[in-house]
Design a protein around this motif. Sequence first.
Motif, short mmCIF file in Angstrom:
data_model
loop_
_atom_site.label_atom_id
_atom_site.label_comp_id
_atom_site.label_asym_id
_atom_site.label_seq_id
_atom_site.Cartn_x
_atom_site.Cartn_y
_atom_site.Cartn_z
N GLN A 1 0.81 -1.21 0.00
CA GLN A 1 0.00 0.00 0.00
C GLN A 1 0.85 1.27 0.00
OE1 GLN A 1 -3.43 -0.18 2.80
NE2 GLN A 1 -2.70 -2.25 3.27
N VAL A 2 2.17 1.12 0.13
CA VAL A 2 3.06 2.29 0.10
C VAL A 2 2.99 2.94 -1.28
CG1 VAL A 2 5.47 3.03 0.21
CG2 VAL A 2 4.59 1.39 1.89
N PRO A 3 2.83 4.26 -1.35
CA PRO A 3 2.79 4.94 -2.65
C PRO A 3 4.04 4.65 -3.48
CG PRO A 3 2.07 6.42 -0.91
CD PRO A 3 2.59 5.19 -0.23
N GLY A 4 3.83 4.57 -4.79
CA GLY A 4 4.92 4.20 -5.69
C GLY A 4 6.11 5.12 -5.64
N ASP A 5 5.89 6.43 -5.45
CA ASP A 5 7.02 7.36 -5.44
C ASP A 5 7.88 7.16 -4.21
OD1 ASP A 5 4.94 8.30 -3.81
OD2 ASP A 5 5.50 10.41 -4.11
N ARG A 6 7.26 6.84 -3.09
CA ARG A 6 8.05 6.62 -1.86
C ARG A 6 8.75 5.26 -1.90
NH1 ARG A 6 7.09 10.55 1.88
NH2 ARG A 6 7.59 9.33 3.72
N LEU A 7 8.11 4.26 -2.50
CA LEU A 7 8.79 2.97 -2.69
C LEU A 7 10.00 3.15 -3.59
CD1 LEU A 7 8.98 -0.13 -2.51
CD2 LEU A 7 7.36 -0.25 -4.41
N ALA A 8 9.87 3.96 -4.62
CA ALA A 8 11.00 4.20 -5.53
C ALA A 8 12.17 4.85 -4.80
CB ALA A 8 10.55 5.09 -6.70
N VAL A 9 11.88 5.78 -3.88
CA VAL A 9 12.93 6.41 -3.09
C VAL A 9 13.66 5.36 -2.25
CG1 VAL A 9 13.37 7.95 -1.15
CG2 VAL A 9 11.89 8.69 -3.01
N LEU A 10 12.91 4.47 -1.59
CA LEU A 10 13.53 3.44 -0.76
C LEU A 10 14.36 2.47 -1.59
CD1 LEU A 10 10.53 2.62 1.63
CD2 LEU A 10 12.57 3.96 2.17
N ARG A 11 13.85 2.11 -2.75
CA ARG A 11 14.60 1.18 -3.60
C ARG A 11 15.91 1.80 -4.10
NH1 ARG A 11 10.08 -1.77 -7.53
NH2 ARG A 11 9.52 -3.44 -6.06
#
Length: 338
Positions: free
Chosen positions: A272-282
């Motif tokens: 459920q984490v927004p895609g933009d924040r997941l991209a930052v973590l990755r």
Amino acid sequence: MMRGSRVRTLAVVMTLTLMPAAATAQTGSEFRTISIVVGSSAGGGYDTYARILARHIGRYIPGQPNIIVQNMPGASSLKAVQYLDSSAPKDGSVMAAFNPGLLNESLLNADKIRFKFTDAAWVGSITRDLRTCYAWAATGIKTFDDLRRYKQFNIGAPAQGTSSYVNAAVLKNMFGIAVRHVTGYAGSAEQRLAIERGELDGDCGAWSSVPPDWISNRKVNPVISFAPVQIPGLPPGVPFAGDLAPSQEAKEVLNLLMNADALGRPFVVSKQVPGDRLAVLRMAFDATTKDAQFLAETEKLDLPVVGPISGLEAEQLVASIYAASPRLIARAQAIVGK
């Protein structure tokens, strides 16, 4: 799993009691605080890698947030993963580190686990798990042939489905070793204490996690490897399980069961984490696994970083595990489920 008393002491000192996550979700491009929830007790390999990651990944995340490591053992580390979709914020501020053996358990015992790891968002994995089974030297077991002749080999695990349990089940049901499973340990640190007390005869796990004094003082003898590549520091002559498999079908089962080892030290967040924040973590995770300071610390602690896997690569590997044929799954169930 971990190496050395220095790391054990550090892990115990840094362990925090898990508190409820902050009620207010973090928004925008910056993170204020990130929690890494480890699904095992302090002092083990999952905990140790998580703490090293925590000391470095913040430099690559907007806002350079504080990174907190918390321990939530339970259900073979599944409790930490389930926490992501229950009361944890869904803004990327909570990651979970868990035992990848759960992938096999969710595939082979879906009615019991009731969670598919395609339903998690993968941040990445620091290193593949270079696993071996070893015997406490006091048992007199020096080789795999000695292990075959041993009347009862007591080996511990947190629960059925963890990587150590799967390895031991293969020893028992594919190679005919007289294994007795002893479950209920919170983590590998507790299992090592049980080995020293004589309650267990050995273990299966990452060779890098074996305490250095056990190796230098020859307190343990490795008897079989579950890694298809050369394990750093492992003495020559230790046989690879795939080379001992009695048939082609057995090799295929082993490959299925060892696929999860490529995700040896995994980190996930809620889907459920927004895609933009997941991209930052990755992106931060990938940068950290290449970071000179991070690699220097893992080298200092003799912790390998072998083939880090990105979040996207991890998702593809997990999908391939779940794509196994019903025939192969049934054969693996017969090996692991007994």
